[in-house]
Design an enzyme around this catalytic site. Structure first.
Site, mmCIF file in Angstrom:
data_model
loop_
_atom_site.group_PDB
_atom_site.id
_atom_site.type_symbol
_atom_site.label_atom_id
_atom_site.label_comp_id
_atom_site.label_asym_id
_atom_site.label_seq_id
_atom_site.Cartn_x
_atom_site.Cartn_y
_atom_site.Cartn_z
ATOM 1 N N ASP A 91 0.859 -1.192 0.000
ATOM 2 C CA ASP A 91 0.000 0.000 0.000
ATOM 3 C C ASP A 91 0.891 1.236 0.000
ATOM 4 O O ASP A 91 1.464 1.617 1.018
ATOM 5 C CB ASP A 91 -0.902 -0.039 1.248
ATOM 6 C CG ASP A 91 -1.800 1.189 1.350
ATOM 7 O OD1 ASP A 91 -1.574 2.180 0.632
ATOM 8 O OD2 ASP A 91 -2.729 1.168 2.194
ATOM 9 N N THR A 139 -18.626 2.860 -11.347
ATOM 10 C CA THR A 139 -19.108 3.830 -12.338
ATOM 11 C C THR A 139 -17.963 4.652 -12.934
ATOM 12 O O THR A 139 -17.681 4.582 -14.123
ATOM 13 C CB THR A 139 -20.141 4.797 -11.717
ATOM 14 O OG1 THR A 139 -21.137 4.032 -11.071
ATOM 15 C CG2 THR A 139 -20.755 5.694 -12.783
HETATM 16 O O1 PSZ Z 1 -8.613 9.722 8.767
HETATM 17 C C1 PSZ Z 1 -8.545 9.309 7.599
HETATM 18 O O2 PSZ Z 1 -9.469 8.779 6.965
HETATM 19 C C2 PSZ Z 1 -7.252 9.407 6.904
HETATM 20 S S1 PSZ Z 1 -6.111 10.486 7.368
HETATM 21 C C3 PSZ Z 1 -5.002 9.906 6.264
HETATM 22 C C4 PSZ Z 1 -5.500 8.878 5.553
HETATM 23 C C5 PSZ Z 1 -6.792 8.624 5.898
HETATM 24 N N1 PSZ Z 1 -4.752 8.183 4.662
HETATM 25 C C6 PSZ Z 1 -5.353 7.392 3.694
HETATM 26 C C7 PSZ Z 1 -4.756 6.079 3.335
HETATM 27 C C8 PSZ Z 1 -3.428 5.744 3.644
HETATM 28 O O3 PSZ Z 1 -2.618 6.609 4.276
HETATM 29 C C9 PSZ Z 1 -2.950 4.476 3.284
HETATM 30 C C10 PSZ Z 1 -1.547 4.079 3.582
HETATM 31 N N2 PSZ Z 1 -3.763 3.617 2.667
HETATM 32 C C11 PSZ Z 1 -5.027 3.907 2.358
HETATM 33 C C12 PSZ Z 1 -5.566 5.145 2.680
HETATM 34 C C13 PSZ Z 1 -6.972 5.437 2.304
HETATM 35 O O4 PSZ Z 1 -7.025 6.426 1.366
HETATM 36 P P1 PSZ Z 1 -8.330 7.349 1.218
HETATM 37 O O5 PSZ Z 1 -8.395 8.218 2.420
HETATM 38 O O6 PSZ Z 1 -8.086 8.074 -0.051
HETATM 39 O O7 PSZ Z 1 -9.478 6.418 1.123
#
Ligand code: PSZ
Length: 496
Positions: A322, A377
């Protein structure tokens, strides 16, 4: 003249020369246009009165307790975020690590002014069924230009969670296909999947690490273990969770302890894989961040990840990296996992944030075997890949990975120096490139430090229980690092 040209690229309402905005760095090379301010400028405490008013207004509509302050994105430039009260702050958090080139980068402004690009913004397609003519060409020019070693395929998605969620699904499908010998699904499988029962919905699992963050959708959340508040009240899966190494710093003083710690965690990984197979919850894949980000900037050695890859291979589990937060250059390599030097590349790599589009790269074997199996979508957004191509051009043209290594070293060395001078506040300084962090004694001290720094014109973020993290843009230069260190020295000296 050059300043005028740049000013012309700005939206109508921001053409005025903003006081303190230097437009072009004195130190800039011909191509290295540093569209930035001279330094922070603070008018009120943050949040200021206008931010408070807007928070109140938003609170009528939704819970706005997480809002730090409201921003003026039109006036923000480069490494500086301007708020609605006219405060201009050096931003070392960059929208939770999501701004590759700083605010209002001239190259992106220019891109959006080209008429031929407008259609990508106006006509958002359902990419899976009705892609534009240049879709494959644009993927080649953007994502495939930075495809990690060992992979050829890419699927775009909207956000990080969506990317991980679909990477997990691809892994489960791949695993099941292997098990059933690539024959067609049985009638029983087709019937039982409709009622969430095996064999159609097999009891597979993804192995993740304590302290990980992979997103908040329900599948991802089962692999997210950074804060209880993310998970509370949400049903989840019984999937294996291995301990992630907790390294002691400085690394050079704790070589043996850290090696033992990593060996212990790897042993646990293998034990869990065996245990879950016995429980009939076969581990189809392992998901891991190169640096646990939300969970507190937890690092492990390259050797740890190499051995983890070997374990995944040995037990037939897919190995998913990831790179949502670590990807796109912040560690000094385009992908943080390049540091590991894997001879057997990962099976899939997810991305989002600074990549502007979400999605995942994967090996040929993980390619969905039928249409609509991995689908939604929007399936990404061509306007984001268009911008990503330009971001990649700038990264290459301005050699921003070298910049990250250089400014990251200044930042890291400066933090080590602050650690010596303020050992009661700063500890466990760590990082790669500008992806740096340190620990504070408590959550309360950490939060107060961040608030005090903000009032002095520096935006920082927290991670984990008591860490402060640095996630500046790729155009964060040596002089920004010095500026930050000077301001933060004052914050630490005054800290009570
Ligand atoms: O609080 C939150 O939802 C946050 S604050 C920072 C993140 C989420 N980071 C997202 C993240 C990540 O750092 C890693 C390593 N993997 C997946 C994600 C998820 O990404 P989003 O937020 O775009 O769904």
């Amino acid at each position: 003249m050059a300043a005028m040209l740049l000013a012309r690229q700005l939206p109508q309402h921001s053409r005025l020369i903003v006081p303190g905005c230097k437009y072009i760095s004195q130190a800039a090379t011909k191509t290295d246009v540093d569209f930035d301010f001279d330094g922070p400028s603070m008018k009120t405490a943050v949040p200021g009165p206008r931010s408070k008013e807007l928070t109140k207004q938003l609170s009528e509509i939704q819970n706005a307790d997480a809002v730090h302050f409201f921003c003026n994105y039109e006036e923000s430039r480069g490494n500086y975020l301007v708020d609605v009260d006219g405060n201009r702050m050096l931003d070392l958090y960059s929208q939770i690590s999501s701004i590759p080139l700083g605010y209002n980068h001239p190259a992106l402004l220019k891109l959006l002014q080209q008429p031929q690009n407008l259609s990508a913004f106006i006509n958002r397609p359902a990419l899976g069924i009705l892609p534009p003519e240049n879709f494959a060409a644009k993927l080649e020019e953007s994502l495939l230009a930075v495809v990690p070693k060992g992979m050829k395929q890419v699927i775009t998605m909207a956000c990080g969670s969506c990317s991980n969620e679909n990477a997990f699904k691809s892994i489960f499908m791949w695993y099941r296909n292997k098990e059933r010998g690539h024959s067609k699904a049985s009638k029983e499988e087709l019937a039982t999947c409709m009622i969430n029962q095996p064999p159609g919905s097999p009891d597979y699992s993804m192995l993740s690490f304590m302290g990980a963050f992979h997103g908040r959708t329900i599948g991802c959340l089962a692999t997210t273990h950074s804060k209880a508040i993310h998970k509370l009240d949400i049903p989840s899966f019984d999937w294996p969770i291995a301990p992630f190494p907790r390294l002691k710093y400085p690394l050079a003083d704790f070589v043996k302890e850290n090696q033992e710690e990593e060996a212990h965690c790897l042993e646990e990984v293998e034990d869990l894989i065996v245990k879950y197979r016995k429980k009939k919850k076969t581990v189809a894949g392992i998901v891991v961040e190169p640096i646990q980000s939300e969970g507190g900037d937890n690092h492990a050695s390259d050797d740890f990840f190499k051995k983890l890859r070997v374990i995944a291979r040995k037990h037939g589990c897919a190995f998913l990296v990831d790179e949502v937060q670590t990807g796109c250059g912040a560690t000094g390599k385009f992908w943080a996992h390049e540091y590991w030097g894997l001879t057997d590349p990962a099976d899939a790599v997810t991305f989002s944030k600074k990549m502007l589009t979400g999605g995942f790269f994967h090996k040929e074997e993980l390619r969905p075997d039928a249409p609509y199996r991995i689908f939604n979508t929007w399936h990404g957004d061509p306007s984001k890949t268009l911008m990503l191509s330009e971001v990649l051009n700038v990264i290459k043209r301005e050699d921003l990975l070298s910049n990250v290594m250089h400014s990251g070293k200044v930042l890291h060395d400066g933090l080590l120096d602050l650690q010596v001078r303020y050992p009661h506040i700063v500890s466990r300084v760590r990082g790669r490139g500008t992806f740096c962090a340190f620990d504070t004694p408590t959550d309360a001290i950490r939060n107060k430090l961040i608030a005090n720094a903000r009032n002095k014109g520096v935006v920082l973020g927290g991670s984990g229980e008591k860490s402060v993290r640095f996630r500046p843009t790729l155009v964060f230069r040596e002089h920004h690092a010095h500026l930050f260190l000077n301001i933060f020295d004052g914050v630490l000296a005054d800290f009570k």
